[in-house]
Every structure is written in C-alpha cells, then in structure tokens.
Design a protein around this motif. Sequence first.
Motif, PDB file in Angstrom:
ATOM      1  N   ALA A  26      71.502  86.493  29.038  1.00 19.54           N
ATOM      2  CA  ALA A  26      71.036  85.080  28.478  1.00 19.54           C
ATOM      3  C   ALA A  26      71.872  83.903  29.364  1.00 19.54           C
ATOM      4  O   ALA A  26      73.050  84.202  29.599  1.00 19.54           O
ATOM      5  CB  ALA A  26      71.198  84.909  27.053  1.00 19.54           C
ATOM      6  N   HIS A  27      71.111  82.984  29.688  1.00 20.56           N
ATOM      7  CA  HIS A  27      71.789  81.790  30.360  1.00 20.56           C
ATOM      8  C   HIS A  27      72.279  80.818  29.391  1.00 20.56           C
ATOM      9  O   HIS A  27      71.781  80.810  28.225  1.00 20.56           O
ATOM     10  CB  HIS A  27      70.556  81.251  31.101  1.00 20.56           C
ATOM     11  CG  HIS A  27      71.125  80.225  32.089  1.00 20.56           C
ATOM     12  ND1 HIS A  27      71.255  78.929  31.903  1.00 20.56           N
ATOM     13  CD2 HIS A  27      71.428  80.420  33.336  1.00 20.56           C
ATOM     14  CE1 HIS A  27      71.843  78.494  32.968  1.00 20.56           C
ATOM     15  NE2 HIS A  27      71.917  79.161  34.042  1.00 20.56           N
ATOM     16  N   TYR A  28      73.264  80.088  29.826  1.00 25.29           N
ATOM     17  CA  TYR A  28      73.904  78.803  29.007  1.00 25.29           C
ATOM     18  C   TYR A  28      72.847  77.732  28.564  1.00 25.29           C
ATOM     19  O   TYR A  28      73.185  77.297  27.433  1.00 25.29           O
ATOM     20  CB  TYR A  28      74.777  78.322  29.762  1.00 25.29           C
ATOM     21  CG  TYR A  28      76.216  79.033  29.966  1.00 25.29           C
ATOM     22  CD1 TYR A  28      77.006  79.665  29.085  1.00 25.29           C
ATOM     23  CD2 TYR A  28      76.585  79.109  31.302  1.00 25.29           C
ATOM     24  CE1 TYR A  28      78.116  80.371  29.507  1.00 25.29           C
ATOM     25  CE2 TYR A  28      77.690  79.902  31.817  1.00 25.29           C
ATOM     26  CZ  TYR A  28      78.422  80.567  30.795  1.00 25.29           C
ATOM     27  OH  TYR A  28      79.719  81.294  31.270  1.00 25.29           O
ATOM     28  N   ASP A  39      74.316  90.320  25.340  1.00 22.68           N
ATOM     29  CA  ASP A  39      75.420  90.742  25.661  1.00 22.68           C
ATOM     30  C   ASP A  39      76.319  90.401  26.843  1.00 22.68           C
ATOM     31  O   ASP A  39      77.348  90.554  26.678  1.00 22.68           O
ATOM     32  CB  ASP A  39      74.970  92.474  26.086  1.00 22.68           C
ATOM     33  CG  ASP A  39      74.218  93.090  25.118  1.00 22.68           C
ATOM     34  OD1 ASP A  39      74.809  93.889  24.165  1.00 22.68           O
ATOM     35  OD2 ASP A  39      72.752  93.237  25.070  1.00 22.68           O
ATOM     36  N   PHE A  40      75.380  89.745  27.424  1.00 21.17           N
ATOM     37  CA  PHE A  40      76.242  89.166  28.662  1.00 21.17           C
ATOM     38  C   PHE A  40      75.532  87.203  28.719  1.00 21.17           C
ATOM     39  O   PHE A  40      74.473  87.296  28.697  1.00 21.17           O
ATOM     40  CB  PHE A  40      75.886  89.578  30.154  1.00 21.17           C
ATOM     41  CG  PHE A  40      76.414  91.026  30.146  1.00 21.17           C
ATOM     42  CD1 PHE A  40      77.964  91.283  30.155  1.00 21.17           C
ATOM     43  CD2 PHE A  40      75.506  92.149  30.001  1.00 21.17           C
ATOM     44  CE1 PHE A  40      78.140  92.707  30.329  1.00 21.17           C
ATOM     45  CE2 PHE A  40      75.747  93.514  29.935  1.00 21.17           C
ATOM     46  CZ  PHE A  40      77.125  93.648  30.155  1.00 21.17           C
ATOM     47  N   LEU A  41      76.366  86.492  28.831  1.00 19.15           N
ATOM     48  CA  LEU A  41      76.029  85.065  28.888  1.00 19.15           C
ATOM     49  C   LEU A  41      76.764  84.517  30.206  1.00 19.15           C
ATOM     50  O   LEU A  41      77.899  84.844  30.356  1.00 19.15           O
ATOM     51  CB  LEU A  41      76.696  84.304  27.527  1.00 19.15           C
ATOM     52  CG  LEU A  41      76.428  83.017  27.416  1.00 19.15           C
ATOM     53  CD1 LEU A  41      74.948  82.542  27.171  1.00 19.15           C
ATOM     54  CD2 LEU A  41      77.166  82.361  26.235  1.00 19.15           C
ATOM     55  N   GLY A  42      75.893  83.672  30.853  1.00 17.88           N
ATOM     56  CA  GLY A  42      76.350  83.036  32.257  1.00 17.88           C
ATOM     57  C   GLY A  42      75.493  82.144  33.109  1.00 17.88           C
ATOM     58  O   GLY A  42      74.409  81.842  32.141  1.00 17.88           O
ATOM     59  N   ASP A  43      75.906  81.776  34.029  1.00 21.24           N
ATOM     60  CA  ASP A  43      74.971  80.984  35.000  1.00 21.24           C
ATOM     61  C   ASP A  43      74.206  82.049  35.819  1.00 21.24           C
ATOM     62  O   ASP A  43      74.478  83.228  35.832  1.00 21.24           O
ATOM     63  CB  ASP A  43      75.722  80.064  35.459  1.00 21.24           C
ATOM     64  CG  ASP A  43      76.721  80.583  36.491  1.00 21.24           C
ATOM     65  OD1 ASP A  43      77.007  81.720  36.614  1.00 21.24           O
ATOM     66  OD2 ASP A  43      77.580  79.824  37.410  1.00 21.24           O
ATOM     67  N   ILE A  49      74.946  88.838  39.416  1.00 23.84           N
ATOM     68  CA  ILE A  49      76.031  89.892  39.661  1.00 23.84           C
ATOM     69  C   ILE A  49      75.841  90.787  38.754  1.00 23.84           C
ATOM     70  O   ILE A  49      76.126  92.275  38.669  1.00 23.84           O
ATOM     71  CB  ILE A  49      77.502  89.268  39.888  1.00 23.84           C
ATOM     72  CG1 ILE A  49      77.262  88.419  41.290  1.00 23.84           C
ATOM     73  CG2 ILE A  49      78.584  90.226  39.969  1.00 23.84           C
ATOM     74  CD1 ILE A  49      78.361  87.651  41.439  1.00 23.84           C
ATOM     75  N   GLN A  50      76.020  90.422  37.280  1.00 30.82           N
ATOM     76  CA  GLN A  50      75.977  91.372  35.965  1.00 30.82           C
ATOM     77  C   GLN A  50      74.788  92.183  36.099  1.00 30.82           C
ATOM     78  O   GLN A  50      74.973  93.616  35.670  1.00 30.82           O
ATOM     79  CB  GLN A  50      76.083  90.540  34.931  1.00 30.82           C
ATOM     80  CG  GLN A  50      76.140  91.160  33.586  1.00 30.82           C
ATOM     81  CD  GLN A  50      77.649  91.974  33.652  1.00 30.82           C
ATOM     82  OE1 GLN A  50      78.703  91.464  33.535  1.00 30.82           O
ATOM     83  NE2 GLN A  50      77.543  93.451  33.522  1.00 30.82           N
ATOM     84  N   GLY A 241      72.291  72.809  26.484  1.00 28.34           N
ATOM     85  CA  GLY A 241      72.297  73.793  26.004  1.00 28.34           C
ATOM     86  C   GLY A 241      73.952  74.439  26.257  1.00 28.34           C
ATOM     87  O   GLY A 241      74.235  75.446  25.522  1.00 28.34           O
ATOM     88  N   ILE A 242      74.602  73.792  27.364  1.00 24.01           N
ATOM     89  CA  ILE A 242      75.811  74.391  27.692  1.00 24.01           C
ATOM     90  C   ILE A 242      76.725  73.867  26.525  1.00 24.01           C
ATOM     91  O   ILE A 242      78.044  74.190  26.314  1.00 24.01           O
ATOM     92  CB  ILE A 242      76.218  73.576  28.821  1.00 24.01           C
ATOM     93  CG1 ILE A 242      77.523  74.474  29.543  1.00 24.01           C
ATOM     94  CG2 ILE A 242      76.156  72.326  29.107  1.00 24.01           C
ATOM     95  CD1 ILE A 242      77.335  75.742  29.767  1.00 24.01           C
ATOM     96  N   LEU A 243      76.408  73.047  25.753  1.00 23.86           N
ATOM     97  CA  LEU A 243      77.386  72.349  24.733  1.00 23.86           C
ATOM     98  C   LEU A 243      77.850  73.632  23.692  1.00 23.86           C
ATOM     99  O   LEU A 243      78.928  73.284  23.157  1.00 23.86           O
ATOM    100  CB  LEU A 243      76.701  71.187  23.925  1.00 23.86           C
ATOM    101  CG  LEU A 243      77.214  69.864  24.726  1.00 23.86           C
ATOM    102  CD1 LEU A 243      76.307  69.596  26.053  1.00 23.86           C
ATOM    103  CD2 LEU A 243      76.564  68.624  23.706  1.00 23.86           C
ATOM    104  N   ALA A 244      76.603  74.405  23.314  1.00 21.55           N
ATOM    105  CA  ALA A 244      77.043  75.263  22.518  1.00 21.55           C
ATOM    106  C   ALA A 244      78.290  76.254  22.858  1.00 21.55           C
ATOM    107  O   ALA A 244      79.175  76.497  22.156  1.00 21.55           O
ATOM    108  CB  ALA A 244      75.947  76.338  22.161  1.00 21.55           C
ATOM    109  N   GLU A 245      78.367  76.541  24.375  1.00 19.82           N
ATOM    110  CA  GLU A 245      79.296  77.381  24.711  1.00 19.82           C
ATOM    111  C   GLU A 245      80.820  76.537  24.804  1.00 19.82           C
ATOM    112  O   GLU A 245      81.837  76.903  24.794  1.00 19.82           O
ATOM    113  CB  GLU A 245      79.120  77.927  26.187  1.00 19.82           C
ATOM    114  CG  GLU A 245      80.186  79.175  26.770  1.00 19.82           C
ATOM    115  CD  GLU A 245      80.394  80.191  26.003  1.00 19.82           C
ATOM    116  OE1 GLU A 245      81.283  80.842  26.431  1.00 19.82           O
ATOM    117  OE2 GLU A 245      79.679  80.480  24.980  1.00 19.82           O
TER     118      GLU A 245
END
Length: 313
Positions: A26-28, A39-43, A49-50, A241-245
């Motif tokens: 999932a994206h940020y 399972d994996f969160l990122g840009d 890469i993941q 959406g980045i604010l949650a992280e």
Amino acid sequence: MKVDNSDSLIRRIETLKRDKNAVILAHYYTTPAVQAVADFLGDSLALSIQARSVEADVILFAGVHFMAETAKVLCPDKKVLIPCPEAGCSLAESCGAEAFAAFKAKYPGHKVVSYVNTTVEVKALTDICCTSSNALQVVRSIPEDQPLIFAPDRNLGAYVRKLTGRENMVLWDGACHVHEEFSLEKLLALKKQHPGAAVVAHPECRAYIVETADFVGSTAAILEYCGMSDAEEFIVVTEAGILAEMQRRYPEKRFIPAPPDDESCGCNNCRYMKMVTLENIIACLENGAPEIVIDEKIRKQAERSILNMINIK
C-alpha cells in the motif's frame, strides 16, 4: 459489499491473505484504514523494490494502476491484483504512449528519464525510470553532455534541472492534480499562524511552493526529515494521506495539511488513491480479480528501464 464494522473487514482480509498466500502493498496516499491492513507500506521506490522480494503467490497492490503495473513488470510469475482498476493517476494520464513516442521522435539522441508515475507503455519507451526519491541521483548518473528528455512531471523535472544545471534536459508538460493545486497565498498565511512550523513539500509542487519550503523531498524523505527535525510543527505540502503515517510515527509532533486554492474540492487528497477501500480489497482477494495482465514484449522493455533505476548505486 458494504459492512459498517471495520474490525470484521480487517479480520476477513487477514483470513483471505492467509488462504490465498497473498500480501498487500500500500502507498502512503491511501486511506488510514487501507494502510492499516498493508503488509508493506511505502512510497513508489520502496514498493517497487519490495515487490521483487515478496515470496507470496499473490500481490494485491493497494494504490493506483501504474503502481500495480510496475509490480507485475518486476514479478511476472506472480499474480498481481488491483482492487480498483479505475484508480488511475492524473500524472500518468497526462502522458499517453502514442503522444510521448511522437515527442521522443523530435529529439533524436536524447535519453529518456521517466518518473514511475507513467503507464507501462511509456516505461517501455524509457531508458531509465526514477522516483521523487531518486530523480536527482538518476539524472546525475548520466553524463552531463548527454541530452535528456524528462517525463512526465514538469515540476519535478524543473526542480531537478535547477539543482543539476542540466540545460540539455527537455521536459514533458505533465503534472499531478494534487501537487498543482496548493495555494501559495494560503501557505504563507499558515506560516504566519505557525511561525515555528517547518514547511515540508514534495518536488511535484510548483516552483513557487518549493521555494517557500524548509525541506523538499519524496514522501519517504519527508517522513525521515520530520523525525530528525527539532521542529514540533510541520506544514505538509503533499497529498494528505501521508499525515496518518506521520502521526503514527511522531505522535508528539503536530502536522498541518497545506490547503489547495479551492478547499471545497478536497484537492490535497488524491481522488484515485482514495478509491481503494477495505470492501474492494476483500472482493478482489475473494475473486482473484481484477488482475494485471501485460503483453510480454512491453513488459520486458519496461522492466529494463525500471531495473536500470533500481541498479543505480
């Protein structure tokens, strides 16, 4: 499928992941609820890469269409699902493959650097991809006397051109609907209201926004900066959406979303990313569809440009 109990939705997703041997990337910029089941969160770079190291049989990409395409390009033997195939990208859509091929033909001898926010067909026309995390590194890896085409984001391209002095870099005229819409006037007003706040901005923003920022970088870089900075408040000039992280990582700090010109439109949210929901993730896992399918010749051409990016040290 409509269920109000989010806990039951989350339990159902966890069960389906086990049953299908699936992982969720999932994206940020997706909703906090979707981020919570990932399972994996990122840009874009981290997720690209993941995807290559995932051992599951199924990858469900909670994000927009080009991201799921990228995962399939890198993992041709895996089943790659996208819960909402209609979730496109204004930036990718601003650069159609046919039009881009014609543009490229006008500049023989130019190498093509394309942002990952492009369709697989445009990646197939590209020499090396980049993300906002590594665009500067990618361009600097190419000899200075080599003419370049940079696509599709004109703001990111102009930012990189300014930092590198690459006057031989031609820009495609595309933009992200979220990052184009931030208001300089409202940003300056926020700075007056919060004089101690640091302004963090994404390089897809217009130049006059970038110039006001204390830090400019990708979503991953912004997250890291907020952890390292002594500031207690941050004005965040990127997709909300980045604010949650940010709040999850740094609960002691305050994050203030910068407003767009027209606040009624909710333009600091990517409408495409928000199309991914717990409900359509469940339906996607249950049905094993919609699935990303790519012509093998196009996939191999696109893979070359993505691996050229990943292999830069």
